[in-house]
Design a protein around this motif. Structure first.
Motif, short mmCIF file in Angstrom:
data_model
loop_
_atom_site.label_atom_id
_atom_site.label_comp_id
_atom_site.label_asym_id
_atom_site.label_seq_id
_atom_site.Cartn_x
_atom_site.Cartn_y
_atom_site.Cartn_z
N GLN A 111 12.45 -2.74 -5.63
CA GLN A 111 11.17 -2.04 -5.69
C GLN A 111 10.42 -2.40 -6.97
O GLN A 111 11.03 -2.69 -8.00
CB GLN A 111 11.39 -0.54 -5.60
CG GLN A 111 12.30 0.01 -6.71
CD GLN A 111 12.83 1.39 -6.39
OE1 GLN A 111 13.56 1.59 -5.42
NE2 GLN A 111 12.46 2.38 -7.21
N ASP A 153 7.40 -1.92 -1.40
CA ASP A 153 6.67 -0.77 -1.95
C ASP A 153 7.53 0.49 -1.95
O ASP A 153 8.53 0.60 -1.23
CB ASP A 153 5.40 -0.54 -1.14
CG ASP A 153 4.31 0.16 -1.96
OD1 ASP A 153 4.54 0.47 -3.14
OD2 ASP A 153 3.21 0.37 -1.40
N GLU A 186 7.64 4.97 -1.97
CA GLU A 186 6.96 6.08 -1.31
C GLU A 186 6.60 7.15 -2.35
O GLU A 186 7.26 7.26 -3.38
CB GLU A 186 7.83 6.68 -0.21
CG GLU A 186 9.16 7.22 -0.67
CD GLU A 186 9.97 7.82 0.48
OE1 GLU A 186 9.44 7.89 1.60
OE2 GLU A 186 11.11 8.23 0.23
N ASP A 209 10.56 2.63 -0.19
CA ASP A 209 10.07 3.28 1.03
C ASP A 209 10.78 2.69 2.25
O ASP A 209 10.62 1.51 2.55
CB ASP A 209 8.57 3.06 1.15
CG ASP A 209 7.96 3.78 2.34
OD1 ASP A 209 8.70 4.38 3.13
OD2 ASP A 209 6.73 3.73 2.47
N ALA A 233 8.38 0.88 4.64
CA ALA A 233 7.96 -0.44 4.15
C ALA A 233 9.09 -1.45 4.28
O ALA A 233 8.86 -2.63 4.61
CB ALA A 233 7.50 -0.34 2.70
N THR A 284 5.80 -9.80 -2.91
CA THR A 284 5.65 -8.35 -2.88
C THR A 284 5.18 -7.95 -1.50
O THR A 284 4.23 -8.52 -0.96
CB THR A 284 4.63 -7.88 -3.93
OG1 THR A 284 5.10 -8.25 -5.23
CG2 THR A 284 4.46 -6.37 -3.87
N GLY A 305 3.57 -4.99 0.49
CA GLY A 305 2.85 -3.76 0.20
C GLY A 305 2.58 -3.69 -1.30
O GLY A 305 2.26 -4.68 -1.93
N GLY A 306 2.70 -2.51 -1.85
CA GLY A 306 2.52 -2.36 -3.29
C GLY A 306 1.42 -1.39 -3.68
O GLY A 306 1.28 -1.06 -4.86
N VAL A 345 1.13 1.85 -3.11
CA VAL A 345 1.65 3.12 -3.63
C VAL A 345 2.18 2.92 -5.05
O VAL A 345 1.91 3.73 -5.95
CB VAL A 345 2.75 3.68 -2.71
CG1 VAL A 345 3.36 4.95 -3.32
CG2 VAL A 345 2.18 3.98 -1.33
N ALA A 346 2.91 1.84 -5.27
CA ALA A 346 3.42 1.55 -6.61
C ALA A 346 2.29 1.38 -7.61
O ALA A 346 2.35 1.89 -8.74
CB ALA A 346 4.29 0.29 -6.57
N ASP A 347 1.23 0.69 -7.22
CA ASP A 347 0.09 0.50 -8.11
C ASP A 347 -0.58 1.82 -8.44
O ASP A 347 -0.97 2.08 -9.60
CB ASP A 347 -0.93 -0.45 -7.48
CG ASP A 347 -0.45 -1.89 -7.45
OD1 ASP A 347 0.48 -2.23 -8.21
OD2 ASP A 347 -1.01 -2.69 -6.66
#
Length: 383
Positions: free
Chosen positions: A98, A120, A122, A129, A132, A361, A363-364, A366-368
């Motif tokens: 992650q 990504d 959650e 997640d 994801a 990567t 998704g990403g 949510v992390a951002d």
């Protein structure tokens, strides 16, 4: 919703830690048998690798976690590196993890000459997640020759390393189940989750193996140290062999069977941890009390306090609030640190770091978003 001023937040934090001119983020507390055990170790002159306190600490961790085997190492990063090697991660492989994690998670993958792939997280747990992860397997991988491969890179996916962020358990059973369907073993990064449970089961015990940390800022410390836990006898034996320079057991001969690592925990560090671990239940109770006070204070405010996920019991290693946006986060960080109240943002997402920026990567968003809003608050056990 109430907008709390930085000054009000500072005054509240100082009320939790009275008498502290500078309030640390997470400082160790030594009030049990630590000094007695360390002195005993010094008197024995047996201060280096392994020894009776190492054995005792491993047994204590087995009792605490329910794991069948525990292998003590000199740090959590070494434990993760050794676990990845033991599970069979090799040069050119990929390991799923992650973007929200301490750099050691990705570094350990790189030590194996493998590449991280960032999936990504959650919002609830700030951990990997499962949705994801499932989407990544469905859209980005293929099975072949008994292994899972990344369609994009052609590389074998050798393992998955979810991390329990700030001691909050991720949905680890779902992650393990999804990975099992694709033949990918799970190594849990439970470095921050000592004492945390999901579904009444200790973090680090869901995957093939898990890794704990006893760094100076952790809930229990040995100054520096780590632990591999597993229920797999062969895995434990190989991990112990690798971390002891791959030396064949013998009363006096020095023979080594493969490239090994000098990763075993010194006896003096284990002595300190034994004294600390005896107090874990009290530490957890006090830390959860601090978390409850924060939760009440921030209720109905524009700052959202992060609570333990459903079905989990968190150690609240680091207490966390989410600001409205990056500007609000930076204002709070600047105001608190200017007066000696240590707050911190989350680590720079790993996929933004220069050495990992070219890694895939999935998704990403949510992390951002979390990276722009997280503020970690002082979380020490009261002295």
């Amino acid at each position: 919703m109430t907008t709390l001023s930085p000054q009000a937040i500072i005054e509240f934090i100082r009320s939790l830690y009275p008498g502290c001119d500078k309030v640390p983020l997470h400082a160790p507390v030594f009030r049990g048998n630590e000094r007695r055990y360390v002195a005993d170790c010094l008197d024995s002159t047996f201060v280096s690798s392994v020894g009776p306190y190492v054995t005792r600490l491993e047994e204590m961790i087995q009792d605490l976690t329910g794991a069948a085997y525990a292998v003590a190492t000199n740090c959590g990063t070494a434990a993760l590196h050794a676990a990845l090697l033991t599970v069979g991660v090799r040069p050119g492989d990929e390991v799923l993890t992650q973007p929200i994690s301490f750099v050691a998670t990705a570094n350990a993958i790189a030590y194996c000459s493998a590449r991280p792939v960032f999936i990504d997280v959650e919002p609830a747990s700030m951990g990997l997640d499962p949705a994801a992860l499932e989407d990544f397997f469905a859209s980005q991988t293929r099975m072949g020759s008994g292994a899972c491969y990344n369609r994009q890179s052609g590389r074998r996916i050798a393992a998955c390393v979810p991390m329990h962020t700030f001691g909050h358990p991720c949905r680890i059973q779902s992650i393990v189940d999804i990975c099992a369907m694709h033949g990918v073993p799970v190594i849990e990064d439970a470095a921050e989750a000592l004492g945390s449970t999901q579904l009444n089961r200790h973090c680090g015990t869901f995957g093939l193996a898990g890794v704990l940390s006893f760094n100076g800022n952790k809930i229990v410390t040995s100054g520096g140290g780590g632990m591999i836990v597993t229920d797999d006898e062969r895995f434990a034996a190989h991990a112990r062999h690798l971390t002891t320079t791959a030396k064949k057991p013998h009363p006096y001969l020095y023979e080594h069977t493969e490239v090994g690592y000098n990763y075993r925990m010194p006896n003096i560090n284990a002595a300190l941890s034994c004294g600390q671990l005896e107090q874990l239940d009290r530490f957890l109770e006090e830390k959860r009390g601090i978390a409850a006070a924060y939760q009440t204070f921030f209720r109905d405010s524009t700052l959202t306090f992060v609570t333990e996920p459903p079905g989990a019991r968190s150690n609240y290693w680091l207490n966390t609030v989410l600001a409205k946006n990056l500007e609000a986060r930076d204002q709070l960080l600047a105001a608190t640190n200017a007066v000696g109240v240590m707050t911190r943002p989350v680590w720079t997402p790993l996929n933004r770091l220069p050495m990992f920026a070219q890694c895939q990567t999935h998704g990403g968003a949510v992390a951002d978003d979390l990276a722009d809003r997280i503020v970690n608050l002082p979380s020490s056990v009261p002295a």
